[in-house]
Design an enzyme around this catalytic site. Structure first.
Site, mmCIF file in Angstrom:
data_model
loop_
_atom_site.group_PDB
_atom_site.id
_atom_site.type_symbol
_atom_site.label_atom_id
_atom_site.label_comp_id
_atom_site.label_asym_id
_atom_site.label_seq_id
_atom_site.Cartn_x
_atom_site.Cartn_y
_atom_site.Cartn_z
ATOM 1 N N GLU A 111 34.603 47.886 41.514
ATOM 2 C CA GLU A 111 36.066 47.957 41.538
ATOM 3 C C GLU A 111 36.635 48.230 40.152
ATOM 4 O O GLU A 111 37.630 48.913 40.017
ATOM 5 C CB GLU A 111 36.672 46.706 42.202
ATOM 6 C CG GLU A 111 36.956 45.507 41.315
ATOM 7 C CD GLU A 111 35.737 44.635 41.021
ATOM 8 O OE1 GLU A 111 34.652 45.175 40.747
ATOM 9 O OE2 GLU A 111 35.899 43.398 41.032
ATOM 10 N N ASP A 114 35.425 47.063 33.006
ATOM 11 C CA ASP A 114 36.161 46.334 31.963
ATOM 12 C C ASP A 114 35.408 46.473 30.643
ATOM 13 O O ASP A 114 35.665 47.391 29.857
ATOM 14 C CB ASP A 114 36.319 44.873 32.412
ATOM 15 C CG ASP A 114 37.156 44.052 31.450
ATOM 16 O OD1 ASP A 114 37.811 44.644 30.574
ATOM 17 O OD2 ASP A 114 37.162 42.820 31.559
ATOM 18 N N TYR A 186 43.102 41.784 42.657
ATOM 19 C CA TYR A 186 42.726 42.574 43.838
ATOM 20 C C TYR A 186 43.115 41.838 45.122
ATOM 21 O O TYR A 186 43.094 40.599 45.167
ATOM 22 C CB TYR A 186 41.224 42.862 43.789
ATOM 23 C CG TYR A 186 40.903 43.894 42.727
ATOM 24 C CD1 TYR A 186 41.173 45.242 42.969
ATOM 25 C CD2 TYR A 186 40.405 43.528 41.483
ATOM 26 C CE1 TYR A 186 40.941 46.192 41.988
ATOM 27 C CE2 TYR A 186 40.168 44.479 40.496
ATOM 28 C CZ TYR A 186 40.437 45.807 40.760
ATOM 29 O OH TYR A 186 40.213 46.752 39.795
ATOM 30 N N GLU A 189 41.120 38.974 46.757
ATOM 31 C CA GLU A 189 41.086 37.662 46.111
ATOM 32 C C GLU A 189 42.320 36.826 46.474
ATOM 33 O O GLU A 189 42.415 35.663 46.080
ATOM 34 C CB GLU A 189 41.063 37.826 44.581
ATOM 35 C CG GLU A 189 39.827 38.549 44.075
ATOM 36 C CD GLU A 189 39.976 39.102 42.645
ATOM 37 O OE1 GLU A 189 38.947 39.403 42.044
ATOM 38 O OE2 GLU A 189 41.122 39.225 42.162
#
Ligand code: 5GP
Length: 206
Positions: A111, A114, A186, A189
Site C-alpha cells: 500500500e 515510506d 487507510y 484500519e
C-alpha cells in the site's frame, strides 16, 4: 512524547481509482503474471489490481501470493506509528518460493512506500529464493531462467522523502500517487468507515 504528524485519510474509492489509473501502464510496461502482496496493506490493492489486469489483458485471473512483513510497532499514546529498526517476516511463500517465482514476471504489491525498507527486504529476499532455486537447475539453463524472471513493484502511495534503502535502478517501479511525508490512514484500519470517509472528505478540502 512523540510529535503529532499530519494525517491524510484515504477511502476505498480513492485507492480503487489510483489502481484503476495505474494498471494500464503496468500492463503495458511490465505485464505481470504473478502478484506478490505484502500483507496486510498490499492485500486489498493486489485484489483490485487483478480485476483491472484481467480486464485489460483479457487473461485469466492472476494468482495472488502473500508475504507478511512488519516494520512498524504501535506506540502507546500516539495516533501514528514509529519506525522499527528491522523488517520482520511474519509470513513467507513456503519451501517452493523460488520455484513459484522462477521464470515469471512477479509484481510485488504494497500500500505504501515510506522508508523503502520493506520493499527492499521483500525484493532482495525473493531474489535470494530465485537464486536458491536456480542451484537445483542445470547451469546451462541459468542465464535464460534468470532473464525470464523479473520483479516489479507497485505501491498505491509513495511518500516523497529520503529513503533508508535503495531499489535496483532497473526494477520497474509504479506508484498510484506520490504524496508528502504524511501519515496515511487507510480505510481497512478504520473502525467507523463513515467517520473515516468524512475525515477523508475534509482532508480533500485542505
Ligand atoms: P517502509 O518499509 O517503506 O518504511 O514501510 C512500509 C510499511 O510501513 C507499510 O507496508 C505500512 O505497513 C507501514 N506504513 C508506512 N507508512 C505508513 C502510513 O503512512 N500509513 C500506514 N497506515 N502505514 C504505513
Amino acid at each position: 512524547m512523540a510529535t503529532e504528524v499530519k494525517h491524510l485519510h484515504v477511502t476505498y474509492n480513492d485507492i480503487h481509482n489510483l489502481i484503476r489509473y495505474s494498471t494500464p501502464k503496468i500492463a503495458t510496461e511490465f505485464n505481470p503474471d504473478l502478484l506478490v502482496a505484502i500483507g496486510g496493506g498490499g492485500f486489498f490493492p493486489a485484489r483490485v489490481m487483478r480485476t483491472f489486469l484481467r480486464e485489460i489483458t483479457e487473461h485469466k485471473a492472476l494468482q495472488i501470493q502473500a508475504i507478511g512483513l512488519s516494520l512498524y510497532e504501535p506506540v502507546e499514546g500516539t495516533s501514528a506509528n514509529v519506525v522499527g529498526h528491522e523488517v520482520i517476516r511474519t509470513q513467507w511463500l513456503g519451501p517452493d518460493s523460488g520455484k513459484l517465482l522462477l521464470g515469471k514476471r512477479n509484481l510485488i504489491v504494497d500500500e505504501v512506500d515510506d522508508t523503502r525498507k520493506t520493499l527492499h527486504y521483500a525484493l532482495s529476499e525473493l531474489q535470494k529464493d530465485v537464486e536458491a532455486e536456480l542451484l537445483t537447475r542445470p547451469e546451462s539453463e541459468h542465464a535464460a531462467l534468470r532473464e525470464a524472471t523479473k520483479f516489479g513493484i507497485f505501491v498505491v502511495h509513495n511518500k516523497n522523502k529520503g529513503k533508508l534503502a535503495d531499489l535496483p535502478a532497473d526494477t520497474p517501479y509504479f506508484a498510484g500517487a506520490t504524496v508528502e511525508d504524511v501519515w496515511l490512514d487507510y480505510p481497512w484500519e478504520a473502525m467507523d468507515i463513515e467517520a473515516h470517509d468524512g475525515h477523508a472528505a475534509a482532508d480533500k478540502t485542505l
